[in-house]
Design an enzyme around this catalytic site. Structure first.
Site, PDB file in Angstrom:
ATOM      1  N   ASN A  81       0.876  -1.175   0.000  1.00 45.72           N
ATOM      2  CA  ASN A  81       0.000   0.000   0.000  1.00 45.72           C
ATOM      3  C   ASN A  81       0.912   1.224   0.000  1.00 45.72           C
ATOM      4  O   ASN A  81       1.490   1.562   1.026  1.00 45.72           O
ATOM      5  CB  ASN A  81      -0.886  -0.038   1.257  1.00 45.72           C
ATOM      6  CG  ASN A  81      -1.675   1.250   1.440  1.00 45.72           C
ATOM      7  OD1 ASN A  81      -1.779   2.067   0.522  1.00 45.72           O
ATOM      8  ND2 ASN A  81      -2.239   1.429   2.630  1.00 45.72           N
ATOM      9  N   TRP A  82       1.028   1.823  -1.176  1.00 45.80           N
ATOM     10  CA  TRP A  82       1.957   2.962  -1.294  1.00 45.80           C
ATOM     11  C   TRP A  82       1.453   4.203  -0.583  1.00 45.80           C
ATOM     12  O   TRP A  82       2.207   5.154  -0.384  1.00 45.80           O
ATOM     13  CB  TRP A  82       2.175   3.308  -2.774  1.00 45.80           C
ATOM     14  CG  TRP A  82       3.036   2.339  -3.521  1.00 45.80           C
ATOM     15  CD1 TRP A  82       3.529   1.134  -3.065  1.00 45.80           C
ATOM     16  CD2 TRP A  82       3.523   2.484  -4.867  1.00 45.80           C
ATOM     17  NE1 TRP A  82       4.275   0.531  -4.052  1.00 45.80           N
ATOM     18  CE2 TRP A  82       4.287   1.337  -5.164  1.00 45.80           C
ATOM     19  CE3 TRP A  82       3.370   3.460  -5.843  1.00 45.80           C
ATOM     20  CZ2 TRP A  82       4.912   1.155  -6.406  1.00 45.80           C
ATOM     21  CZ3 TRP A  82       3.989   3.278  -7.072  1.00 45.80           C
ATOM     22  CH2 TRP A  82       4.748   2.141  -7.344  1.00 45.80           C
ATOM     23  N   LYS A  83       0.170   4.243  -0.270  1.00 53.08           N
ATOM     24  CA  LYS A  83      -0.442   5.468   0.288  1.00 53.08           C
ATOM     25  C   LYS A  83      -0.165   6.637  -0.657  1.00 53.08           C
ATOM     26  O   LYS A  83      -0.083   6.413  -1.861  1.00 53.08           O
ATOM     27  CB  LYS A  83       0.059   5.723   1.713  1.00 53.08           C
ATOM     28  CG  LYS A  83      -0.050   4.449   2.569  1.00 53.08           C
ATOM     29  CD  LYS A  83       0.097   4.700   4.031  1.00 53.08           C
ATOM     30  CE  LYS A  83      -0.023   3.360   4.772  1.00 53.08           C
ATOM     31  NZ  LYS A  83      -0.147   3.523   6.197  1.00 53.08           N
ATOM     32  N   HIS A 122      -9.541   1.492   4.745  1.00 49.21           N
ATOM     33  CA  HIS A 122      -8.270   1.678   5.460  1.00 49.21           C
ATOM     34  C   HIS A 122      -8.501   2.634   6.637  1.00 49.21           C
ATOM     35  O   HIS A 122      -9.299   3.581   6.522  1.00 49.21           O
ATOM     36  CB  HIS A 122      -7.210   2.239   4.517  1.00 49.21           C
ATOM     37  CG  HIS A 122      -5.838   2.209   5.124  1.00 49.21           C
ATOM     38  ND1 HIS A 122      -5.428   3.155   6.019  1.00 49.21           N
ATOM     39  CD2 HIS A 122      -4.829   1.319   5.014  1.00 49.21           C
ATOM     40  CE1 HIS A 122      -4.194   2.856   6.429  1.00 49.21           C
ATOM     41  NE2 HIS A 122      -3.810   1.745   5.832  1.00 49.21           N
ATOM     42  N   GLU A 176      -6.929   5.054   7.675  1.00 47.27           N
ATOM     43  CA  GLU A 176      -6.706   6.470   7.346  1.00 47.27           C
ATOM     44  C   GLU A 176      -7.938   7.056   6.643  1.00 47.27           C
ATOM     45  O   GLU A 176      -8.261   8.230   6.818  1.00 47.27           O
ATOM     46  CB  GLU A 176      -5.423   6.612   6.496  1.00 47.27           C
ATOM     47  CG  GLU A 176      -4.184   6.374   7.361  1.00 47.27           C
ATOM     48  CD  GLU A 176      -2.984   5.784   6.634  1.00 47.27           C
ATOM     49  OE1 GLU A 176      -2.931   5.817   5.395  1.00 47.27           O
ATOM     50  OE2 GLU A 176      -2.088   5.253   7.338  1.00 47.27           O
ATOM     51  N   GLU A 232      -5.519  -4.479  10.674  1.00 46.56           N
ATOM     52  CA  GLU A 232      -4.455  -3.491  10.841  1.00 46.56           C
ATOM     53  C   GLU A 232      -4.711  -2.683  12.108  1.00 46.56           C
ATOM     54  O   GLU A 232      -5.469  -1.696  12.078  1.00 46.56           O
ATOM     55  CB  GLU A 232      -4.426  -2.538   9.639  1.00 46.56           C
ATOM     56  CG  GLU A 232      -4.129  -3.214   8.316  1.00 46.56           C
ATOM     57  CD  GLU A 232      -3.556  -2.221   7.311  1.00 46.56           C
ATOM     58  OE1 GLU A 232      -2.465  -2.482   6.808  1.00 46.56           O
ATOM     59  OE2 GLU A 232      -4.187  -1.179   7.066  1.00 46.56           O
ATOM     60  N   GLY A 262       2.585   2.435  10.604  1.00 44.14           N
ATOM     61  CA  GLY A 262       3.588   3.472  10.396  1.00 44.14           C
ATOM     62  C   GLY A 262       4.317   3.889  11.657  1.00 44.14           C
ATOM     63  O   GLY A 262       5.040   4.876  11.665  1.00 44.14           O
ATOM     64  N   SER A 315       3.320  -2.017  10.356  1.00 51.22           N
ATOM     65  CA  SER A 315       4.763  -2.150  10.573  1.00 51.22           C
ATOM     66  C   SER A 315       5.279  -3.569  10.316  1.00 51.22           C
ATOM     67  O   SER A 315       6.166  -4.037  11.025  1.00 51.22           O
ATOM     68  CB  SER A 315       5.153  -1.666  11.974  1.00 51.22           C
ATOM     69  OG  SER A 315       4.812  -0.293  12.123  1.00 51.22           O
ATOM     70  N   GLY A 336       2.814  -1.133   4.246  1.00 52.09           N
ATOM     71  CA  GLY A 336       2.911   0.280   3.904  1.00 52.09           C
ATOM     72  C   GLY A 336       4.355   0.671   3.643  1.00 52.09           C
ATOM     73  O   GLY A 336       4.888   0.487   2.552  1.00 52.09           O
TER      74      GLY A 336
HETATM   75  P1  PGA Z   1       2.811   0.320   7.593  1.00 51.57           P
HETATM   76  O1  PGA Z   1       1.357   0.580   6.950  1.00 51.57           O
HETATM   77  O2  PGA Z   1       3.300  -0.988   7.044  1.00 51.57           O
HETATM   78  O3  PGA Z   1       3.641   1.478   7.148  1.00 51.57           O
HETATM   79  O4  PGA Z   1       2.612   0.273   9.070  1.00 51.57           O
HETATM   80  C1  PGA Z   1       0.449  -0.466   6.728  1.00 51.57           C
HETATM   81  C2  PGA Z   1      -0.837   0.073   6.174  1.00 51.57           C
HETATM   82  O5  PGA Z   1      -1.284   1.142   6.605  1.00 51.57           O
HETATM   83  O6  PGA Z   1      -1.464  -0.565   5.299  1.00 51.57           O
END
Ligand code: PGA
Length: 249
Positions: free
Chosen positions: A9-11, A94, A96, A166, A172, A211, A232
């Protein structure tokens, strides 16, 4: 036995130049034995990604979608548009999106349905905040998030889902749920799927995200109900992403 799936997931990261380098390094590092894998990129890079991944085992995905088919919804992207770029996966719900765009579990369920109608696979994200975990509400929160989707879809569609657990506090932050903590939630999600339909419970892939890195991926994915990862930060480095894909083998 479920096969493993690793999704990046590049965001909101990337540039045409950086994507070209990242994707070509990833493609070069995949081999016939690699686990199933995909990258979910910002919509403006779908065309570039589709071209660079053509013929490779790495699939293309998106990070969000509208629940509407078409029309006056400025700024939105429809599922039928994603299909034109060979998207096979779409992340919905997600944390976010839930936190910054006020997406409710009901809207997330409608988005999952739109993705399925277009012939793609929704990756439905669920997860609790630190406050919710500390208050002992983890299972209640994730089960409400999953239930909204299960309520809307029929059994044949539930069978086509991917679910990603998640924990919000692990995204993150460098803080990962321990394999035992993650497995406990995954087992609860599996039980919820089983209560809904014994037929599909054992086939729906349950990914862990938050993470996940090369040094913890193997142990997390060795848990009986962890069928892969939603990655991510580590998906933005070819070597790290490849190491996770190879750990999933
Ligand atoms: P992260 O993000 O691996 O940077 O913790 C995962 C995600 O939000 O899908």
């Amino acid at each position: 036995m479920r096969s493993k799936l690793v999704v990046g997931n590049w965001k909101m990261n990337g540039s045409r130049a950086a994507n070209a380098e990242l994707l070509s390094n990833i493609v070069a590092g995949l081999d016939g034995a690699s686990a199933a894998c995909a990258v979910c990129v910002p919509c403006v890079y779908l065309h570039q990604t589709q071209e660079l991944l053509a013929g490779s085992p790495m699939k293309v995905g998106a990070q969000d979608v509208s629940d509407k088919a078409c029309g006056a919804f400025t700024g939105e992207v429809a599922a039928s548009m994603l299909v034109e770029y060979d998207c096979q996966y779409v992340i919905v719900g997600h944390s976010e999106r839930r936190a910054y765009h006020m997406e409710t579990s009901e809207l997330v369920a409608c988005k999952a349905e739109a993705v399925l109608r277009a012939g793609m696979t929704p990756i439905v994200c669920v997860g609790e905040t630190l406050e919710e975990r500390d208050a002992g509400q983890t299972n209640a929160v994730v089960s409400e998030q999953l239930e909204a989707v299960l309520k809307l879809l029929d059994e044949a569609d539930v069978a086509k889902l991917v679910v990603a657990y998640e924990p919000v506090w692990a995204i993150g932050t460098g803080k990962t749920a321990t394999p035992a903590m993650a497995q406990e939630v995954h087992a609860a999600l599996r039980a919820q799927l089983r209560a809904h339909s014994a037929e599909v419970a054992d086939t729906v892939p349950l990914l862990y995200g938050g993470s996940m890195k090369p040094d913890n991926a193997k142990e997390l994915m060795a848990q009986p109900d962890i069928d892969g990862g939603l990655i991510g930060g580590a998906a933005l480095k070819a070597a790290d992403f490849l190491a996770i894909i190879h750990a999933a083998r």
